[in-house]
Motif scaffolding. Structure first.
Motif, PDB file in Angstrom:
ATOM      1  N   ARG A 145       0.833  -1.220   0.000  1.00  0.00           N
ATOM      2  CA  ARG A 145       0.000   0.000   0.000  1.00  0.00           C
ATOM      3  C   ARG A 145       0.863   1.263   0.000  1.00  0.00           C
ATOM      4  O   ARG A 145       0.581   2.214  -0.715  1.00  0.00           O
ATOM      5  N   ILE A 146       1.895   1.245   0.822  1.00  0.00           N
ATOM      6  CA  ILE A 146       2.805   2.399   0.860  1.00  0.00           C
ATOM      7  C   ILE A 146       3.519   2.522  -0.482  1.00  0.00           C
ATOM      8  O   ILE A 146       3.714   3.624  -0.995  1.00  0.00           O
ATOM      9  N   ARG A 171       4.465   0.117 -18.246  1.00  0.00           N
ATOM     10  CA  ARG A 171       5.296  -0.816 -17.474  1.00  0.00           C
ATOM     11  C   ARG A 171       5.590  -0.235 -16.091  1.00  0.00           C
ATOM     12  O   ARG A 171       5.484  -0.929 -15.078  1.00  0.00           O
ATOM     13  N   LEU A 172       5.951   1.028 -16.036  1.00  0.00           N
ATOM     14  CA  LEU A 172       6.245   1.655 -14.752  1.00  0.00           C
ATOM     15  C   LEU A 172       4.996   1.692 -13.884  1.00  0.00           C
ATOM     16  O   LEU A 172       5.048   1.389 -12.693  1.00  0.00           O
ATOM     17  N   ARG A 173       3.873   2.039 -14.468  1.00  0.00           N
ATOM     18  CA  ARG A 173       2.615   2.078 -13.709  1.00  0.00           C
ATOM     19  C   ARG A 173       2.279   0.682 -13.175  1.00  0.00           C
ATOM     20  O   ARG A 173       1.822   0.541 -12.045  1.00  0.00           O
ATOM     21  N   ALA A 174       2.524  -0.343 -13.969  1.00  0.00           N
ATOM     22  CA  ALA A 174       2.253  -1.715 -13.541  1.00  0.00           C
ATOM     23  C   ALA A 174       3.150  -2.135 -12.380  1.00  0.00           C
ATOM     24  O   ALA A 174       2.753  -2.954 -11.553  1.00  0.00           O
ATOM     25  N   CYS A 175       4.345  -1.566 -12.302  1.00  0.00           N
ATOM     26  CA  CYS A 175       5.249  -1.887 -11.195  1.00  0.00           C
ATOM     27  C   CYS A 175       4.688  -1.415  -9.851  1.00  0.00           C
ATOM     28  O   CYS A 175       5.044  -1.955  -8.805  1.00  0.00           O
ATOM     29  N   PHE A 176       3.844  -0.422  -9.876  1.00  0.00           N
ATOM     30  CA  PHE A 176       3.236   0.103  -8.647  1.00  0.00           C
ATOM     31  C   PHE A 176       1.853  -0.486  -8.389  1.00  0.00           C
ATOM     32  O   PHE A 176       1.223  -0.148  -7.399  1.00  0.00           O
ATOM     33  N   ASP A 177       1.370  -1.332  -9.278  1.00  0.00           N
ATOM     34  CA  ASP A 177       0.040  -1.919  -9.169  1.00  0.00           C
ATOM     35  C   ASP A 177       0.146  -3.309  -8.550  1.00  0.00           C
ATOM     36  O   ASP A 177       0.849  -4.175  -9.049  1.00  0.00           O
ATOM     37  N   ALA A 178      -0.577  -3.519  -7.461  1.00  0.00           N
ATOM     38  CA  ALA A 178      -0.513  -4.805  -6.765  1.00  0.00           C
ATOM     39  C   ALA A 178      -1.109  -5.953  -7.572  1.00  0.00           C
ATOM     40  O   ALA A 178      -0.787  -7.111  -7.318  1.00  0.00           O
ATOM     41  N   SER A 179      -1.959  -5.650  -8.538  1.00  0.00           N
ATOM     42  CA  SER A 179      -2.575  -6.723  -9.315  1.00  0.00           C
ATOM     43  C   SER A 179      -1.604  -7.340 -10.333  1.00  0.00           C
ATOM     44  O   SER A 179      -1.888  -8.376 -10.904  1.00  0.00           O
ATOM     45  N   HIS A 180      -0.455  -6.711 -10.548  1.00  0.00           N
ATOM     46  CA  HIS A 180       0.554  -7.243 -11.481  1.00  0.00           C
ATOM     47  C   HIS A 180       1.604  -8.047 -10.724  1.00  0.00           C
ATOM     48  O   HIS A 180       2.790  -7.791 -10.819  1.00  0.00           O
ATOM     49  N   ARG A 181       1.143  -9.026  -9.994  1.00  0.00           N
ATOM     50  CA  ARG A 181       2.058  -9.919  -9.267  1.00  0.00           C
ATOM     51  C   ARG A 181       1.978 -11.292  -9.872  1.00  0.00           C
ATOM     52  O   ARG A 181       0.928 -11.743 -10.296  1.00  0.00           O
ATOM     53  N   LEU A 182       3.097 -11.930  -9.914  1.00  0.00           N
ATOM     54  CA  LEU A 182       3.166 -13.309 -10.400  1.00  0.00           C
ATOM     55  C   LEU A 182       2.794 -14.215  -9.231  1.00  0.00           C
ATOM     56  O   LEU A 182       3.389 -14.148  -8.178  1.00  0.00           O
TER      57      LEU A 182
END
Length: 147
Positions: A81-82, A135-146
């Motif tokens: 979250r942080i 890509r950068l935005r996805a790095c901060f999105d929790a839904s883009h986790r493997l």
């Protein structure tokens, strides 16, 4: 996305440009550390880059969020979250930095230095990348986790 794009914690690896933007945004902190490391010439170095003390302190204040995000980047899986809030905090800081630079260039009565123009262009480029990079935005999105 390719599985190689993820780190050991299942989070997207941060792109190289992310690190470059952090360095650019925390440049006053980096200069401060370099001045501290070069004990005798430290104050001369700070005076050279920041003849106005107010611009130094505003640079330190605006460089604090990138420095904190840098420290958090290795543990972003612990505080997701942080980490997500860090995207918006850095975006706001980039807007403020760019606005202050533009205001400073506009109000400048002296000859505008090439360094000021280059820094303004670099900040504008960093801001554009920050806003446009999926890509950068996805790095901060929790839904883009493997999983």
């Amino acid at each position: 996305m390719n599985p190689d794009d993820y780190n050991d914690h299942g989070m997207l690896r941060l792109p190289l440009w992310f690190w470059m933007i952090l360095i650019l945004q925390a440049r006053t902190w980096l200069l401060f550390v370099m001045a501290g490391a070069s004990r005798q010439q430290g104050s001369d170095l700070l005076t050279l880059f920041y003849p106005d003390q107010q611009s130094f302190w505003s640079g330190m204040l605006l460089g604090l969020p990138p420095a904190l995000v840098f420290l958090l980047s290795g543990r972003r899986h612990v505080w997701p979250r942080i980490w997500q809030a860090g995207y918006w905090l850095l975006l706001a800081g980039m807007f403020v930095t760019f606005a202050l630079q533009g205001l400073g260039l506009w109000q400048s009565t002296d000859m505008i230095s090439g360094v000021d123009i280059v820094l303004a262009l670099l900040d504008a480029t960093a801001l554009a990348y920050w806003l446009l990079s999926r890509r950068l935005r996805a790095c901060f999105d929790a839904s883009h986790r493997l999983a």
